[in-house]
Design a protein around this motif. Structure first.
Motif, PDB file in Angstrom:
ATOM      1  N   SER A 260      77.817  41.413  37.222  1.00  0.00           N
ATOM      2  CA  SER A 260      76.616  42.187  36.885  1.00  0.00           C
ATOM      3  C   SER A 260      76.865  43.189  35.764  1.00  0.00           C
ATOM      4  O   SER A 260      76.046  44.076  35.538  1.00  0.00           O
ATOM      5  N   GLN A 261      77.987  43.050  35.057  1.00  0.00           N
ATOM      6  CA  GLN A 261      78.328  44.001  33.994  1.00  0.00           C
ATOM      7  C   GLN A 261      78.444  43.283  32.660  1.00  0.00           C
ATOM      8  O   GLN A 261      78.301  42.069  32.565  1.00  0.00           O
ATOM      9  N   SER A 262      78.765  44.042  31.637  1.00  0.00           N
ATOM     10  CA  SER A 262      78.969  43.464  30.310  1.00  0.00           C
ATOM     11  C   SER A 262      80.384  42.884  30.207  1.00  0.00           C
ATOM     12  O   SER A 262      81.208  43.047  31.091  1.00  0.00           O
ATOM     13  N   CYS A 263      80.630  42.221  29.101  1.00  0.00           N
ATOM     14  CA  CYS A 263      81.910  41.553  28.875  1.00  0.00           C
ATOM     15  C   CYS A 263      82.887  42.529  28.216  1.00  0.00           C
ATOM     16  O   CYS A 263      82.777  42.818  27.020  1.00  0.00           O
ATOM     17  N   PHE A 264      83.797  43.049  28.999  1.00  0.00           N
ATOM     18  CA  PHE A 264      84.779  44.008  28.509  1.00  0.00           C
ATOM     19  C   PHE A 264      85.988  43.958  29.439  1.00  0.00           C
ATOM     20  O   PHE A 264      85.963  43.307  30.477  1.00  0.00           O
ATOM     21  N   MET A 265      87.050  44.646  29.073  1.00  0.00           N
ATOM     22  CA  MET A 265      88.239  44.743  29.922  1.00  0.00           C
ATOM     23  C   MET A 265      88.219  46.103  30.612  1.00  0.00           C
ATOM     24  O   MET A 265      88.337  47.138  29.962  1.00  0.00           O
ATOM     25  N   SER A 266      88.058  46.090  31.937  1.00  0.00           N
ATOM     26  CA  SER A 266      88.103  47.332  32.704  1.00  0.00           C
ATOM     27  C   SER A 266      89.549  47.802  32.804  1.00  0.00           C
ATOM     28  O   SER A 266      90.484  47.079  32.441  1.00  0.00           O
ATOM     29  N   SER A 267      89.747  48.991  33.319  1.00  0.00           N
ATOM     30  CA  SER A 267      91.111  49.504  33.482  1.00  0.00           C
ATOM     31  C   SER A 267      91.920  48.616  34.430  1.00  0.00           C
ATOM     32  O   SER A 267      93.113  48.390  34.204  1.00  0.00           O
TER      33      SER A 267
END
Length: 101
Positions: A6-13
């Motif tokens: 449900s989020q955008s395409c990125f690298m979380s911590s």
């Protein structure tokens, strides 16, 4: 592979720390993030920058979701993999086996 349903395409911590552990052992390792609800980018193939991002993650002692400082060399902590070829003619299918019981 990481999924952000449900989020955008990125690298979380958490993604970054997971990728760091793989990339330290296998420098050619890439992270694939799937984000099916992101209209602009439903998937991404990323790498932690080296030495910038790897230096930050090597020194980080935090766990869970948290922010990282920017590398001092001016590079981002991670980047899109420009050397990965995605063949649009290959069929790719994901089947949720949990629904088949």
């Amino acid at each position: 592979m990481q999924t952000h349903p449900s989020q955008s395409c990125f690298m979380s911590s958490i993604d970054l720390h997971t990728q760091y552990s793989y990339q330290v052992m296998l420098p050619e390792a890439v992270a694939i993030v799937m984000a099916p609800k992101d209209a602009s980018k439903s998937y991404g193939v990323f790498r932690i920058t080296d030495p910038g991002g790897t230096t930050i993650l090597k020194q980080c002692q935090e766990s869970g979701f948290h922010l990282h400082q920017e590398p001092s060399d001016g590079t981002p902590i991670y980047e899109d993999c420009s050397n990965v070829y995605i063949n649009p003619n290959l069929r790719f299918e994901v089947i949720d086996l949990r629904c088949l019981s």
